[in-house]
Design a protein around this motif. Structure first.
Motif, PDB file in Angstrom:
ATOM      1  N   TYR A 110      30.452  40.996  58.211  1.00 32.46           N
ATOM      2  CA  TYR A 110      29.460  41.488  57.225  1.00 32.46           C
ATOM      3  C   TYR A 110      30.346  42.171  56.109  1.00 32.46           C
ATOM      4  O   TYR A 110      31.493  42.620  56.056  1.00 32.46           O
ATOM      5  CB  TYR A 110      28.122  42.043  57.400  1.00 32.46           C
ATOM      6  N   ALA A 111      30.641  41.174  54.963  1.00 35.62           N
ATOM      7  CA  ALA A 111      30.785  41.481  53.109  1.00 35.62           C
ATOM      8  C   ALA A 111      30.232  41.910  52.475  1.00 35.62           C
ATOM      9  O   ALA A 111      29.192  40.514  52.020  1.00 35.62           O
ATOM     10  CB  ALA A 111      32.204  41.203  53.163  1.00 35.62           C
ATOM     11  N   THR A 112      29.750  42.997  51.804  1.00 32.41           N
ATOM     12  CA  THR A 112      28.161  43.136  51.140  1.00 32.41           C
ATOM     13  C   THR A 112      29.420  43.821  49.587  1.00 32.41           C
ATOM     14  O   THR A 112      29.824  44.692  49.782  1.00 32.41           O
ATOM     15  CB  THR A 112      27.214  44.112  51.567  1.00 32.41           C
ATOM     16  N   ILE A 113      28.513  44.014  48.308  1.00 30.46           N
ATOM     17  CA  ILE A 113      28.398  45.149  47.848  1.00 30.46           C
ATOM     18  C   ILE A 113      26.631  44.902  47.779  1.00 30.46           C
ATOM     19  O   ILE A 113      26.370  44.027  47.223  1.00 30.46           O
ATOM     20  CB  ILE A 113      29.014  44.358  46.249  1.00 30.46           C
ATOM     21  N   TRP A 114      26.174  46.266  47.027  1.00 27.66           N
ATOM     22  CA  TRP A 114      24.893  46.724  46.871  1.00 27.66           C
ATOM     23  C   TRP A 114      24.673  47.453  45.855  1.00 27.66           C
ATOM     24  O   TRP A 114      25.586  48.540  46.145  1.00 27.66           O
ATOM     25  CB  TRP A 114      24.119  46.387  48.064  1.00 27.66           C
ATOM     26  N   ASP A 115      23.528  48.217  45.353  1.00 25.04           N
ATOM     27  CA  ASP A 115      22.742  49.245  44.526  1.00 25.04           C
ATOM     28  C   ASP A 115      22.994  50.541  45.620  1.00 25.04           C
ATOM     29  O   ASP A 115      21.656  50.100  46.377  1.00 25.04           O
ATOM     30  CB  ASP A 115      21.809  48.677  43.209  1.00 25.04           C
ATOM     31  N   ALA A 116      23.746  51.548  46.310  1.00 25.84           N
ATOM     32  CA  ALA A 116      22.121  52.607  46.607  1.00 25.84           C
ATOM     33  C   ALA A 116      22.468  53.831  45.844  1.00 25.84           C
ATOM     34  O   ALA A 116      23.273  54.954  46.002  1.00 25.84           O
ATOM     35  CB  ALA A 116      24.351  52.539  47.932  1.00 25.84           C
ATOM     36  N   SER A 117      22.255  53.361  44.808  1.00 28.14           N
ATOM     37  CA  SER A 117      22.063  54.751  43.195  1.00 28.14           C
ATOM     38  C   SER A 117      20.903  55.836  44.483  1.00 28.14           C
ATOM     39  O   SER A 117      21.129  57.021  44.057  1.00 28.14           O
ATOM     40  CB  SER A 117      20.986  54.269  42.084  1.00 28.14           C
TER      41      SER A 117
END
Length: 359
Positions: A215-222
């Motif tokens: 997998y490759a992802t970008i996401w909001d981990a605020s």
């Protein structure tokens, strides 16, 4: 990665039962890293870079995925509507998985970019996982990253380490790789091995052993990624873009639903073990020692609060042991005092019981 469950229903159909191949090795990709000459490893990996169509498909938010005209580069975007992610078109029974990645620049607090292997969509209750996660930071402070390992659903026994980098990952692409075979796991940054997990029989099911996707992802981990969640993603600066190129997937392709994996993989696994990236030279171990003593700032192996008895795969290195308190965090005299930008970066993370590290 908890977000895996949320998007598992979006994954692709399984590969045909008969599809069992070892991807060929035909080209050389060399990534350079600026490290002291006495620790530089000269190894280069003979690997084949694939196009997106040959290797990956959309995991979620196709509208936030951009492919180059030659299909060799993919850009993943995060904006106020969604992050984005891709998943390998096949499952692999061990392998070498690699990509050159360029991080978003400026205002990256709360952002996580991840490159990892997992089989949670097939083995929801007892999945395996190998992670490289890149953690954004407040403006002017450097990116950090971590590696982790889970086996057989052992989410309460995550094997987490955290590090800083000797370069700015938003300025240029750098190669990040995961080698996974029955003997050991190696995480690489460029051609520098930064972590090795040797398969200890006492690990039992905690050593990843079931077929995995990449997998490759970008996401909001605020909620946790920067200063314990105190710093959020600032969408005034959207979109946030991470770029993946030089996509490498090498291993035996399998159907994860097969009860007994085909013996056709036996030869492939032996060939994998024989590859240059499947072993660390004496010079490579020097480079790894240099990196870990200079840039690692948390290790579960030295966290006696979580693990009064270190997990069986831990090899206690005296020079590393001296660096850490009983919490696995750096002692004051070893506090990190600079990076590629010469800033002091501190953060903390608490994500259920899977991580207690802070920087």
């Amino acid at each position: 990665m908890d977000y895996l469950v949320q998007y598992s229903s979006l994954t692709r159909s399984l590969p045909p039962l008969s599809l069992l191949v070892l991807l060929s090795v035909t080209t050389t990709i060399t990534a350079t890293a600026t490290i002291p000459a006495e620790t530089t490893t000269t190894a280069t990996f003979n690997v084949t870079a694939l196009t997106f169509a040959e290797s990956y498909s959309t995991l979620f938010s196709e509208f936030n995925i951009q492919r180059s005209p030659d299909d060799k580069t993919v850009r993943l975007l995060l904006n106020r509507f969604s992050g984005s992610g891709i998943i390998s078109s096949d499952y692999f029974n061990y392998g070498f998985f690699s990509a050159s990645i360029k991080m978003p620049s400026e205002h990256t607090a709360g952002i996580v970019v991840a490159f990892y292997t997992s089989n949670v969509d097939t083995f929801e209750r007892n999945h395996d996982e190998l992670d490289i996660e890149f953690l954004g930071n407040t403006n002017g402070k450097p990116w950090r990253f971590q590696t982790n390992m889970y086996g057989n659903g052992s989410v309460s026994r995550g094997r987490e380490e955290r590090y800083r980098m000797w370069f700015d990952p938003s300025k240029d692409s750098h190669r990040y790789s995961i080698l996974w075979n029955p003997k050991h796991i190696i995480f690489y940054v460029d051609n520098v091995p930064i972590r090795e997990v040797i398969h200890n029989p006492f690990m039992r099911g905690d050593y990843p052993s079931k077929p995995m996707s990449i997998y490759a992802t970008i996401w909001d981990a605020s909620s946790w990624a920067t200063n314990g969640g105190r710093e959020k993603v600032n969408y005034q600066f959207e979109p946030f873009v991470t770029e993946f190129t030089d996509l490498v997937l090498e291993g035996c392709i399998v159907d994860p639903n097969e009860q007994i994996l085909s013996t056709n993989c036996t030869d492939s696994i032996e060939a994998l073990i024989a590859k240059d990236y499947s072993s660390i030279s004496s010079q490579g171990y020097k480079s790894m020692k240099w990196f870990r003593e200079k840039y690692m700032y948390y290790s579960y192996c030295y966290d006696n609060v979580r693990y009064p008895v270190p997990p069986p795969e831990c090899v206690i290195v005296p020079s590393e042991r001296e660096m850490f308190k009983t919490t696995g965090r750096l002692r004051e005299k070893f506090r990190y005092t600079g990076s590629h930008r010469h800033h002091r970066g501190r953060s903390s993370r608490r994500r259920s019981n899977r991580s207690v590290a802070s920087g």
